[in-house]
Design a protein around this motif. Structure first.
Motif, PDB file in Angstrom:
ATOM      1  N   VAL A   1     -47.342   4.982  68.276  1.00 32.51           N
ATOM      2  CA  VAL A   1     -46.517   5.079  68.722  1.00 32.51           C
ATOM      3  C   VAL A   1     -45.141   6.705  68.094  1.00 32.51           C
ATOM      4  CG1 VAL A   1     -46.195   2.925  69.440  1.00 32.51           C
ATOM      5  CG2 VAL A   1     -45.357   4.063  67.054  1.00 32.51           C
ATOM      6  N   ASN A   2     -44.140   6.534  69.080  1.00 38.00           N
ATOM      7  CA  ASN A   2     -43.118   7.437  67.981  1.00 38.00           C
ATOM      8  C   ASN A   2     -42.101   7.337  68.882  1.00 38.00           C
ATOM      9  OD1 ASN A   2     -43.603   8.914  71.031  1.00 38.00           O
ATOM     10  ND2 ASN A   2     -44.878  10.019  69.968  1.00 38.00           N
ATOM     11  N   GLU A   3     -41.120   7.969  67.871  1.00 39.92           N
ATOM     12  CA  GLU A   3     -39.422   7.369  67.599  1.00 39.92           C
ATOM     13  C   GLU A   3     -39.287   8.541  69.781  1.00 39.92           C
ATOM     14  OE1 GLU A   3     -38.261   5.639  66.674  1.00 39.92           O
ATOM     15  OE2 GLU A   3     -38.584   5.689  64.286  1.00 39.92           O
ATOM     16  N   LEU A   4     -37.944   8.709  70.274  1.00 40.91           N
ATOM     17  CA  LEU A   4     -37.626   9.001  71.140  1.00 40.91           C
ATOM     18  C   LEU A   4     -37.814  10.529  71.120  1.00 40.91           C
ATOM     19  CD1 LEU A   4     -34.519   6.265  72.487  1.00 40.91           C
ATOM     20  CD2 LEU A   4     -36.781   5.939  73.275  1.00 40.91           C
ATOM     21  N   ASP A   5     -36.905  10.455  69.809  1.00 44.70           N
ATOM     22  CA  ASP A   5     -37.045  12.497  69.871  1.00 44.70           C
ATOM     23  C   ASP A   5     -39.113  12.778  69.625  1.00 44.70           C
ATOM     24  OD1 ASP A   5     -37.841  11.240  67.115  1.00 44.70           O
ATOM     25  OD2 ASP A   5     -36.256  12.350  65.912  1.00 44.70           O
ATOM     26  N   GLY A   6     -39.491  11.688  69.739  1.00 46.05           N
ATOM     27  CA  GLY A   6     -41.019  12.081  69.613  1.00 46.05           C
ATOM     28  C   GLY A   6     -41.583  12.520  68.409  1.00 46.05           C
TER      29      GLY A   6
ATOM     30  N   PRO B   1     -39.418   4.323  55.196  1.00 47.74           N
ATOM     31  CA  PRO B   1     -39.689   3.513  54.873  1.00 47.74           C
ATOM     32  C   PRO B   1     -38.858   1.738  55.141  1.00 47.74           C
ATOM     33  CG  PRO B   1     -40.157   4.574  52.378  1.00 47.74           C
ATOM     34  CD  PRO B   1     -38.885   5.435  53.582  1.00 47.74           C
ATOM     35  N   GLY B   2     -37.202   2.267  55.584  1.00 47.47           N
ATOM     36  CA  GLY B   2     -36.752   1.422  55.903  1.00 47.47           C
ATOM     37  C   GLY B   2     -36.889   0.975  56.743  1.00 47.47           C
ATOM     38  N   ARG B   3     -36.627   2.690  57.954  1.00 47.33           N
ATOM     39  CA  ARG B   3     -37.265   1.356  59.423  1.00 47.33           C
ATOM     40  C   ARG B   3     -38.443   0.757  59.353  1.00 47.33           C
ATOM     41  NH1 ARG B   3     -35.778   1.620  64.381  1.00 47.33           N
ATOM     42  NH2 ARG B   3     -37.462   2.260  66.065  1.00 47.33           N
TER      43      ARG B   3
ATOM     44  N   GLU C   1     -36.985   0.712  70.762  1.00 40.42           N
ATOM     45  CA  GLU C   1     -36.821   2.349  71.675  1.00 40.42           C
ATOM     46  C   GLU C   1     -38.197   2.814  70.887  1.00 40.42           C
ATOM     47  OE1 GLU C   1     -32.831   3.908  70.533  1.00 40.42           O
ATOM     48  OE2 GLU C   1     -32.801   2.303  73.065  1.00 40.42           O
ATOM     49  N   LEU C   2     -39.207   2.665  71.077  1.00 42.38           N
ATOM     50  CA  LEU C   2     -40.450   3.003  70.080  1.00 42.38           C
ATOM     51  C   LEU C   2     -41.306   3.541  71.282  1.00 42.38           C
ATOM     52  CD1 LEU C   2     -41.408   1.284  66.778  1.00 42.38           C
ATOM     53  CD2 LEU C   2     -40.687   3.183  66.935  1.00 42.38           C
ATOM     54  N   ASN C   3     -41.775   4.114  71.559  1.00 43.72           N
ATOM     55  CA  ASN C   3     -42.876   4.916  73.182  1.00 43.72           C
ATOM     56  C   ASN C   3     -44.114   4.948  72.197  1.00 43.72           C
ATOM     57  OD1 ASN C   3     -43.457   6.110  75.606  1.00 43.72           O
ATOM     58  ND2 ASN C   3     -44.223   7.807  73.479  1.00 43.72           N
ATOM     59  N   ILE C   4     -44.843   3.682  73.233  1.00 46.80           N
ATOM     60  CA  ILE C   4     -46.537   3.786  73.494  1.00 46.80           C
ATOM     61  C   ILE C   4     -46.932   4.727  74.263  1.00 46.80           C
ATOM     62  CG2 ILE C   4     -48.310   1.796  73.417  1.00 46.80           C
ATOM     63  CD1 ILE C   4     -46.384  -0.589  73.401  1.00 46.80           C
ATOM     64  N   SER C   5     -47.920   5.460  73.492  1.00 45.77           N
ATOM     65  CA  SER C   5     -48.764   6.540  73.763  1.00 45.77           C
ATOM     66  C   SER C   5     -50.057   6.296  74.563  1.00 45.77           C
ATOM     67  CB  SER C   5     -47.998   7.722  73.716  1.00 45.77           C
ATOM     68  OG  SER C   5     -48.508   8.056  71.769  1.00 45.77           O
TER      69      SER C   5
END
Length: 925
Positions: free
Chosen positions: A897-902, A908-910, A876-880
């Motif tokens: 990329v960024n997360e759904l919340d921008g 580090p874990g993510r 669920e990463l957005n490729i801009s």
């Protein structure tokens, strides 16, 4: 009129016959007079224009005459009874003396060959002892450098069986005097016990020795102080070829190779002329120095040039002419030797594309399945071949395209194809120079970051580069007078390109820091072109070469059809290519005025990045001793202090705005009636600045037309709003097909597009991904047939559009299964088992303010882009945005990329989870 050799024989007969009972040691004055007179005669012949081989052969003949008369004198001093009891003995010349090629001060190597009964307990019996002493002592007293051995046939053969040098010496052995039957026995034994069955081992050893020599003496035939004997293209390279072909074909000369149709008469003539000339140069070096000499040093060159007849009034001009001829002949030997080694299968097969990438040497390669002809060429076992002899006459543009095919596939030109190109260079006429298709191919070659130097070196070696860029052609074998230059002007330029390639894939300092700048350049061809042209002004010889080079570069830019921005930056870099080194090393970088002055000269960030990398590679390619950590730190400091002034201020922002306004005005003037100015403004107002930096006005017009077609679908009566619009464009001159796709942005879009291409059997070389702020996506993919590397065919295009329509309108498509079917056909760049390139991932949260850049470097394979983008979609990463690059069999892809919340991926874990997911997806391919 007696010949030179007849005069030597007559002189020997008149001077060297000793009175009865006299030994050579008693007649040293006689021998000294003979040597002095005849050596002077040979020097007069040489200075009068005598050929290298002629003088060397005469010198060997002179030694033969001397040794024969000494031998006879010692034999005649024996009593008649003793003479009858002397066993079989022969005096055998070996090494250069055995070849009958002696330079004036070369060593004289020979062997006392016996049958065994003249030696007891490793000591010579009286007969042999008297003979040896009667010859060796006078030779030493005469000041001659003598190398000798005393051996039986078995001794000689046993010593040579496992020693390449001894073996070489024996195959050149020549009888000077003595028992002929014994010498023939030696020849038969050498052939049976040292040659037959040793062919492969000997050739491999000779090639290894040649490579070691080349590495030791600069790996180029264009060194400023060439080693005429052992360097690249030196005398030893020619001799090496003769030795190897003797082992493989039992030939002893180039004439015999011509008779066997292994080389052409033209090649024989070029090699023989070059060898004769270099022998003559070495003769003069010996005469002038009064001793053996192999290195044509800077202090030796002027005198050698003058004594060889280069008598221009200008010392620099005569030196240029002389050294240019030396380099031309050395280059001929080097290039022709390499061609003939390949043609006669003396070399092992070329390594695979991935082995080139990873620097593997000498590993064998499995036979490749022959592919069907592509564009008139066939790709077989690591080489590119002409499908027929008329391939270039039928379409001269292929003269350039053949190098693109070779570059894209990691192939070498087959020697026969290289010779065909050389013979048809006349096709590269004025029309060829101005042909837009040829231009596109050439610029595409220059745009393959990290893989340009081999293609341009191959182009230069067959003569095409100098024909296509005549300004560069004038640098061929041009002497550079600066003491710190190691190479001729053309070789220095090629070394610059090689260093720039090295920057692209560098992992270690200092190269790796410049890799960052190189990778940011959207027009890498400009930097390669700047390097090709930065020294072309040196051929003119008038004025500052940087200024002249800049003016000539503008002429080349016009021929290549470069736009104003590219031409401006090209000229900037070339005109100032010495400036950064001078300022960084000679100015106070803490002085703001110094930086301001430099900023005014450089003007923009792209030029600064290009010039920084240019300065580094130009320096390290000039001499391996010129660059050091201190200079590197100074250069980097100047770059770091200058960059903010070009990118961070309002002046830079305003300059970007002006550039965009100028683009918009240009497009408005050419805007077709069906596209409104409102659409134009929407396009310019919704795309990031980078889009306008890397797109020309025709490309922007094409995207506008595509967007217009897509928007038209949205207001049509049919239910096809989710369907994409695809525009295809074949680029045969660039070796790929361009597919532009316009559609609405949505989750997993990039993954679905990439999967469709792979499932349709198309290999993605590179891609540009842009998303407008109004959610319209404009993606451009550069693709080829995954099996053959040819342009996409109609069936593949139709399959792609069918898959895209399905997946983007909601139908399920099993891409993994479809891609797996494509693996039935071996992908063009697939590596061999065990050669896998490791996958590397890197998270960059510094480059962008709002996005994380995920860099993925791995071995290219079909379906790779789909696998990565599928993983990103599942995460669920957005490729801009994305930068997709395939270089030398490696995929080097960056996804913004960024997360759904921008937000960025900062935890580090993510990051670990994302990396694991991408790796798993790649490994499933």
């Amino acid at each position: 009129m007696p010949t030179l050799l007849e005069k030597l024989e007559t002189s020997g007969a008149n001077r060297l016959v000793l009175p009865a009972g006299h030994l050579p040691m008693q007649e040293l004055a006689r021998y000294k007079t003979f040597l002095k007179v005849e050596t002077h005669r040979l020097k007069i012949v040489h200075r009068g224009g005598g050929g290298g081989r002629e003088v060397c052969y005469a010198r060997a003949t002179l030694m033969d005459i001397l040794l024969r008369y000494m031998w006879d004198a010692v034999m005649n001093s024996l009593s008649p009874e003793s003479q009858k009891g002397v066993p079989s003995i022969a005096l055998v010349a070996i090494g250069g003396y055995g070849r009958a090629e002696l330079n004036p001060f070369s060593d004289i190597d020979f062997m006392f060959l016996h049958e065994g009964q003249v030696v007891a307990g490793n000591k010579p019996l009286p007969y042999l002892s008297k003979l040896m002493d009667g010859i060796l002592y006078p030779l030493w007293d005469l000041g001659l450098k003598v190398g000798y051995s005393v051996r039986s046939v078995d001794d000689a053969v046993n010593a040579a069986q496992d020693d390449m040098l001894s073996k070489t010496s024996l195959i050149e052995a020549r009888l000077v005097t003595g028992n002929e039957a014994l010498f023939k026995k030696l020849q038969k034994a050498v052939l049976a016990r040292c040659v037959e069955g040793y062919e492969t081992k000997y050739i491999a050893a000779r090639l290894q020795d040649q490579a070691a020599r080349h590495n030791k003496f600069g790996n180029s035939p264009s060194m400023q102080e060439p080693n005429v004997k052992n360097g690249c293209g030196g005398l030893r390279d020619y001799q090496n070829l003769i030795w190897m072909t003797y082992f493989k074909y039992r030939t002893r000369s180039l004439k015999e190779l011509v008779a066997k149709e292994l080389i052409s008469e033209t090649e024989q003539k070029q090699l023989d002329n070059a060898y004769d000339y270099l022998l003559r140069v070495r003769n003069e070096m010996h005469y002038h120095a009064g001793r053996a000499a192999d290195v044509l040093s800077k202090n030796l060159q002027p005198a050698v040039a003058h004594n060889m007849g280069y008598t221009d009034r200008s010392p620099s001009l005569r030196l240029e002419k002389f050294m240019r001829e030396v380099y031309t002949h050395a280059r001929n030997i080097y290039l022709l030797n390499r061609t003939l080694e390949q043609r006669m299968a003396l070399l092992p097969p070329p390594p695979t594309r991935l082995q080139f990438l990873k620097g593997f040497i000498g590993r064998g390669k499995a036979k490749e399945t022959e592919q069907p002809a592509v564009d008139g060429f066939k790709f077989i076992d690591g080489y590119i071949h002409a499908a027929n002899p008329r391939v270039f006459r039928d379409q001269p543009r292929r003269l350039m395209r053949v190098f693109l095919h070779a570059q894209q596939r990691g192939l070498r030109l087959h020697p026969d194809l290289a010779q065909l190109i050389r013979s048809q260079l006349a096709l590269a006429d004025r029309a060829f120079l101005y042909d837009e298709h040829v231009r596109e191919t050439f610029l595409t070659i220059l745009n393959q970051r990290g893989n340009v130097a081999p293609a341009l070196r191959a182009m230069h070696e067959v003569g095409l580069l100098g024909k296509y860029i005549p300004e560069f052609g004038k640098l061929t074998c041009l002497v550079q007078h600066e003491f710190y230059h190691q190479y001729t002007a053309d070789e220095h330029t090629l070394m610059c390109l090689q260093q720039l390639d090295r920057v692209w894939e560098a992992k270690e300092e200092p190269y790796s820091r410049y890799a960052e700048l190189f990778q940011k350049l959207d027009r890498p061809f400009l930097l390669y072109l700047a390097l090709i042209l930065h020294d072309v002004g040196k051929a003119d010889g008038h004025g500052k070469h940087a200024d002249v080079s800049s003016q000539l570069a503008e002429r080349v830019a016009r021929r290549l059809g470069l736009d104003g921005s590219a031409t401006h930056n090209l000229r900037l870099v070339i005109e100032h290519h010495l400036l950064m080194a001078n300022i960084s090393q000679r100015r106070d970088l803490d002085d703001p005025a110094v930086i301001r002055s430099f900023v005014n000269e450089i003007q923009n960030a792209e030029a600064l990045m290009m010039l920084t990398v240019h300065t580094f590679v130009d320096s390290v390619a000039t001499s391996d001793k010129l660059w050091n950590d201190f200079k590197d730190t100074l250069l980097w400091s100047l770059y770091s202090r200058t960059l903010p002034s070009l990118t961070g201020g309002t002046e830079f922002i305003r300059a970007e705005e002006v550039q965009r306004e100028l683009l918009a005005e240009e497009i408005v003037r050419a805007l077709p009636g069906r596209i409104s100015e409102e659409e134009l403004h929407a396009h310019f107002g919704t795309l990031p600045s980078r889009y306008f930096q890397i797109h020309s006005s025709p490309e922007i017009m094409r995207d506008l037309s595509l967007t217009h077609r897509f928007m038209h679908l949205q207001i049509s009566e049919h239910e096809n709003a989710l369907q994409p619009v695809v525009d295809w464009h074949n680029e045969p001159d660039r070796g790929y097909t361009v597919a532009k796709i316009c559609t609405w942005d949505r989750a997993g879009l990039f993954s679905n597009i990439a999967g469709s291409f792979s499932a349709a059997g198309l290999n993605i070389l590179t891609a540009q991904v842009f998303t407008r702020s109004d959610a319209i996506v404009l993606d451009t993919f550069y693709v080829t047939d995954a099996r053959t590397g040819a342009l996409a065919n109609r069936e593949e295009k139709e399959k792609l559009e069918e898959l895209l329509n399905k997946v983007l309108t909601g139908d399920e498509v099993n891409f993994r299964a479809l891609i797996a079917k494509q693996r039935v056909n071996r992908p063009l760049y697939q590596s061999y088992e065990g050669d896998q390139m490791p996958t590397q991932l890197h998270f960059d949260n510094e480059t962008s303010e709002s996005r994380t850049a995920i860099e993925v470097e791995t071995e290219d394979r079909i379906g790779l882009l789909y696998a990565i983008s599928e993983a990103l979609a599942e995460l669920e990463l957005n490729i801009s945005a994305a930068k997709i690059v395939t270089e030398k069999g490696a995929a080097i892809d960056t996804f913004y990329v960024n997360e759904l919340d921008g937000s960025k991926i900062l935890d580090p874990g993510r990051q670990s989870f994302v990396e694991r997911k991408i790796r798993d997806s790649i490994n499933k391919l």
